[in-house]
Design a protein around this motif. Structure first.
Motif, short mmCIF file in Angstrom:
data_model
loop_
_atom_site.label_atom_id
_atom_site.label_comp_id
_atom_site.label_asym_id
_atom_site.label_seq_id
_atom_site.Cartn_x
_atom_site.Cartn_y
_atom_site.Cartn_z
N SER A 1 -54.18 -11.19 52.30
CA SER A 1 -54.55 -10.27 53.16
C SER A 1 -55.98 -10.78 53.37
O SER A 1 -56.80 -11.51 52.83
CB SER A 1 -54.71 -9.00 52.39
N CYS B 1 -57.84 0.70 57.85
CA CYS B 1 -59.16 0.70 58.41
C CYS B 1 -59.94 1.92 57.87
O CYS B 1 -59.65 3.02 58.04
CB CYS B 1 -59.11 0.59 59.84
N HIS C 1 -59.73 -9.38 55.23
CA HIS C 1 -60.44 -7.86 55.09
C HIS C 1 -61.67 -8.24 55.99
O HIS C 1 -62.45 -9.41 55.78
CB HIS C 1 -60.76 -7.37 53.73
N SER D 1 -58.58 -4.05 56.78
CA SER D 1 -57.75 -4.52 55.99
C SER D 1 -56.30 -4.96 56.55
O SER D 1 -55.67 -4.32 57.00
CB SER D 1 -57.43 -3.63 54.56
#
Length: 172
Positions: free
Chosen positions: A130, A19, A132, A55
């Motif tokens: 992932s 982060c 974000h 993230s």
């Protein structure tokens, strides 16, 4: 067959969690380390200004259907967020570029007070390694943004199971 929607926090890869612009005493890891919705006193707080860049990597490929962000201080709760997927690393410069944004969401005060589930454009989140979350602004124009809990809802993709617990079966 309908897929069962579950919390994807169980699929987090905590070793890759990052982060940007988080306060040292109030980190993203502190609210997701248990791999379930945070119900304790920990919270994530921005540092230099109201922006945050979270993230959230998963240990396997997932389909993301919805997210929920909750705060106990509505004025500091996220308002405008941008979602990006599958980037190995991101900076604030990268998320200012509209082309990389998969979806932009304006959260209401009720969304962040109650931790309401916000549906995503599901077709754009079919194969996510992932996620974000770029917090652009907060509800009250405050200097700091506060998030008490994060939830990510969806389904793990079949065939991409975490195989770390499997053992070889001996021939009979």
């Amino acid at each position: 067959m309908a897929e069962t929607e579950v919390s994807l926090l169980e699929q987090l890869d905590l070793s890759q969690l990052t982060c940007l612009n988080e306060a040292q005493e109030h980190t993203l890891k502190s609210i997701v380390a248990d791999k379930k919705k945070n119900t304790g006193s920990a919270y994530l707080l921005s540092d230099a200004d109201e922006q945050l860049l979270l993230s959230i990597p998963f240990s396997q490929t997932v389909k993301v259907r919805a997210i929920a962000l909750q705060t106990s201080n509505v004025a500091q709760g996220p308002r405008k967020i941008r979602l990006i997927i599958n980037r190995p690393s991101l900076s604030f410069d990268d998320v200012e570029d509209e082309a990389s944004v998969v979806q932009e969401i304006d959260l209401s005060e009720e969304d962040v007070r109650e931790g309401r589930k916000v549906p995503l454009r599901f077709v754009r989140f079919q194969s996510v390694n992932s996620l974000h979350i770029f917090v652009v602004s907060n509800q009250g124009g405050e200097d700091e943004t506060r998030i008490d809990s994060i939830e990510v809802f969806g389904t793990p993709l079949m065939g991409t199971r975490d195989v770390s617990g499997l053992r070889k079966v001996e021939d009979e």
